[in-house]
Design an enzyme around this catalytic site. Structure first.
Site, short mmCIF file in Angstrom:
data_model
loop_
_atom_site.label_atom_id
_atom_site.label_comp_id
_atom_site.label_asym_id
_atom_site.label_seq_id
_atom_site.Cartn_x
_atom_site.Cartn_y
_atom_site.Cartn_z
N ARG A 59 -59.45 10.43 -5.07
CA ARG A 59 -59.28 9.85 -6.65
C ARG A 59 -59.55 10.72 -7.32
O ARG A 59 -61.00 9.89 -7.31
CB ARG A 59 -58.42 8.71 -6.56
CG ARG A 59 -57.03 8.31 -6.08
CD ARG A 59 -55.96 8.55 -6.08
NE ARG A 59 -54.86 8.11 -5.71
CZ ARG A 59 -53.76 9.10 -4.86
NH1 ARG A 59 -54.40 10.13 -4.40
NH2 ARG A 59 -53.06 8.53 -4.43
N HIS B 32 -54.55 18.65 -8.22
CA HIS B 32 -53.79 17.51 -7.33
C HIS B 32 -53.38 18.08 -6.51
O HIS B 32 -51.92 17.94 -6.29
CB HIS B 32 -53.74 16.92 -8.15
CG HIS B 32 -52.93 15.01 -7.04
ND1 HIS B 32 -53.70 13.78 -8.33
CD2 HIS B 32 -53.38 15.56 -5.82
CE1 HIS B 32 -53.51 13.01 -6.74
NE2 HIS B 32 -53.39 13.83 -5.45
P1 NDP Z 1 -57.00 5.80 5.15
O1 NDP Z 1 -56.69 4.06 5.09
O2 NDP Z 1 -56.13 6.31 6.58
O3 NDP Z 1 -58.94 6.03 5.14
C1 NDP Z 1 -59.53 5.06 4.34
C2 NDP Z 1 -60.93 5.46 4.70
O4 NDP Z 1 -61.46 5.07 3.49
C3 NDP Z 1 -61.54 4.92 5.92
O5 NDP Z 1 -62.36 5.50 6.89
C4 NDP Z 1 -61.88 3.36 5.51
O6 NDP Z 1 -62.62 2.38 5.73
C5 NDP Z 1 -62.95 3.75 4.36
N1 NDP Z 1 -62.44 3.01 3.12
C6 NDP Z 1 -62.11 1.98 2.54
N2 NDP Z 1 -62.90 1.33 1.24
C7 NDP Z 1 -63.86 1.85 1.62
C8 NDP Z 1 -64.58 1.79 1.51
N3 NDP Z 1 -65.10 0.21 0.36
N4 NDP Z 1 -66.63 1.56 1.93
C9 NDP Z 1 -66.66 1.98 2.09
N5 NDP Z 1 -66.02 3.05 3.57
C10 NDP Z 1 -64.19 2.51 3.00
O7 NDP Z 1 -57.00 6.65 4.34
P2 NDP Z 1 -56.48 8.32 4.09
O8 NDP Z 1 -57.63 9.04 5.04
O9 NDP Z 1 -54.93 8.50 4.67
O10 NDP Z 1 -56.38 8.59 2.40
C11 NDP Z 1 -57.73 8.51 2.11
C12 NDP Z 1 -57.24 9.21 0.56
O11 NDP Z 1 -57.36 10.49 -0.48
C13 NDP Z 1 -55.93 7.76 0.08
O12 NDP Z 1 -56.33 6.86 -0.19
C14 NDP Z 1 -55.17 9.20 -1.41
O13 NDP Z 1 -56.24 8.72 -2.37
C15 NDP Z 1 -56.33 10.12 -1.69
N6 NDP Z 1 -55.13 11.49 -1.40
C16 NDP Z 1 -55.77 12.88 -2.45
C17 NDP Z 1 -54.24 13.84 -1.82
C18 NDP Z 1 -54.58 14.69 -2.75
O14 NDP Z 1 -53.41 15.19 -2.12
N7 NDP Z 1 -55.88 14.71 -3.51
C19 NDP Z 1 -53.50 13.64 -1.26
C20 NDP Z 1 -53.25 12.17 -0.14
C21 NDP Z 1 -54.06 11.11 0.22
P3 NDP Z 1 -62.35 1.77 7.83
O15 NDP Z 1 -62.24 3.01 8.94
O16 NDP Z 1 -63.20 0.45 7.40
O17 NDP Z 1 -61.14 1.41 7.13
#
Ligand code: NDP
Length: 308
Positions: free
Chosen positions: A223, A271
């Site tokens: 994002r 995007h």
């Molecule tokens: P997930 O929820 O599966 O994974 C999120 C990861 O981020 C986890 O490993 C989590 O840690 C980590 N995380 C979250 N908050 C923190 C923090 N404060 N500090 C450190 N690590 C953190 O999400 P996805 O992989 O499915 O998707 C990620 C993002 O990709 C989505 O939220 C979306 O915004 C973006 N996206 C973009 C797209 C595009 O076309 N550009 C398409 C689809 C998604 P933990 O493992 O400990 O929970």
């Protein structure tokens, strides 16, 4: 069993067709305004608050996307029902394609060769030492994991950062605020795949980006608001960062004028790094509805306190 469907783009017909083909017992009603009929489930993309407030009695509210920041922003308008996002559903492989392409383009210096070719210059350039060319992925979730797996084929030293401690073969793992400084200091290409939450908003500001080694490169596919855009631009112009590949921006479409457009060291895409794949999404949602009907737990239920 009834499912209410809403898509901001109005493209509901193929979704109705695919959902009912996979689950004939499901009556799918496309909402186009007004009072919401009684429904067991809802599946929305870009839903207005006016619709969401009427969904307090569904068993689950499915989102046709992986990111939940835009929905959680609606706060009090959200019904107190489980919110379920997509988990991978065909997006992991697209993210892997995009990130591998961006990493290899930087590593193999294709931008330099394109520029040389435009000037008719034939000149092999020195290659970076791969053992020094570490790629660090922030976010080791549904999408970060397939990206790490895809990168593993090329032999780059891999690092990962997550909120909770994780372990993954072949990946140096770091967690939380305590692990962030060490993660950044050893990362040559930083790939941002974090959800946008109160804890990650503007996480990549000057203070953080400066902790990357000089000459580091940023790829942001998560994002736009994770990055403080003026800080990124200043660090590229000062030479601390070599450049960036950006698929997401604070304001989308990226307005014109915007200084990113004129910066040759920033590659811009609109995007598109991972688009929703309808067939995979429908299969996943139908599978989850079946599990819920059997009283079984499902994955990808959003934790509103965490924000993802
Ligand atoms: P997930 O929820 O599966 O994974 C999120 C990861 O981020 C986890 O490993 C989590 O840690 C980590 N995380 C979250 N908050 C923190 C923090 N404060 N500090 C450190 N690590 C953190 O999400 P996805 O992989 O499915 O998707 C990620 C993002 O990709 C989505 O939220 C979306 O915004 C973006 N996206 C973009 C797209 C595009 O076309 N550009 C398409 C689809 C998604 P933990 O493992 O400990 O929970």
């Amino acid at each position: 069993m009834r499912l209410l469907l809403y898509r901001a783009d109005g493209n509901t017909a193929p979704w109705v067709r695919d959902l009912t083909a996979l689950m004939p017992a499901l009556e799918v009603l496309a909402w186009d305004g007004g009072a919401v009929p009684a429904c067991d489930y809802a599946l929305v993309w870009g839903a207005p608050a006016e619709l969401l407030v009427q969904l307090a009695s569904v068993k689950a509210l499915f989102l046709a996307g992986a990111g939940v920041d835009a929905v959680l922003k609606l706060g009090d308008a959200l019904p107190e029902v489980p919110i379920v996002r997509l988990g991978d559903a065909g997006m992991g492989v697209q993210m892997a394609e995009y990130v591998v392409h961006a990493v290899l383009r930087y590593f193999r210096r294709f931008d330099d060769y394109e520029s040389q070719a435009r000037d008719g210059v034939w000149a092999p350039l020195p290659l970076a030492d791969k053992s020094d060319f570490s790629v660090g992925v922030m976010g080791m979730g549904a999408l970060g994991t397939p990206v790490l797996d895809a990168l593993a084929h090329f032999g780059f030293p891999l690092r990962g950062w997550s909120r909770g401690a994780r372990q993954r073969d072949g990946v140096a793992c770091f967690a939380g605020t305590a692990g962030l400084g060490e993660f950044l200091a050893g990362t040559r290409v930083l790939v941002c795949m974090l959800p946008l939450t109160p804890a990650t908003h503007h996480l990549l500001d000057r203070a953080m980006l400066e902790q990357l080694p000089r000459g580091a490169y940023l790829i942001n596919v998560a994002r736009g608001a994770l990055v403080a855009e003026p800080d990124l631009l200043a660090l590229i112009r000062s030479g601390h960062l070599a450049g960036a590949t950006l698929d997401v921006f604070r304001n989308e479409p990226l307005p014109s004028p915007h200084p990113f457009w004129g910066e040759p060291r920033i590659a811009i895409t609109p995007h598109i790094s991972a688009l929703t794949v309808r067939a995979d999404s429908v299969r996943q949602i139908v599978h989850k509805i079946s599990a819920l009907e059997r009283g079984e737990p499902i994955a990808d239920v959003v934790d509103r306190t965490r924000g993802y």
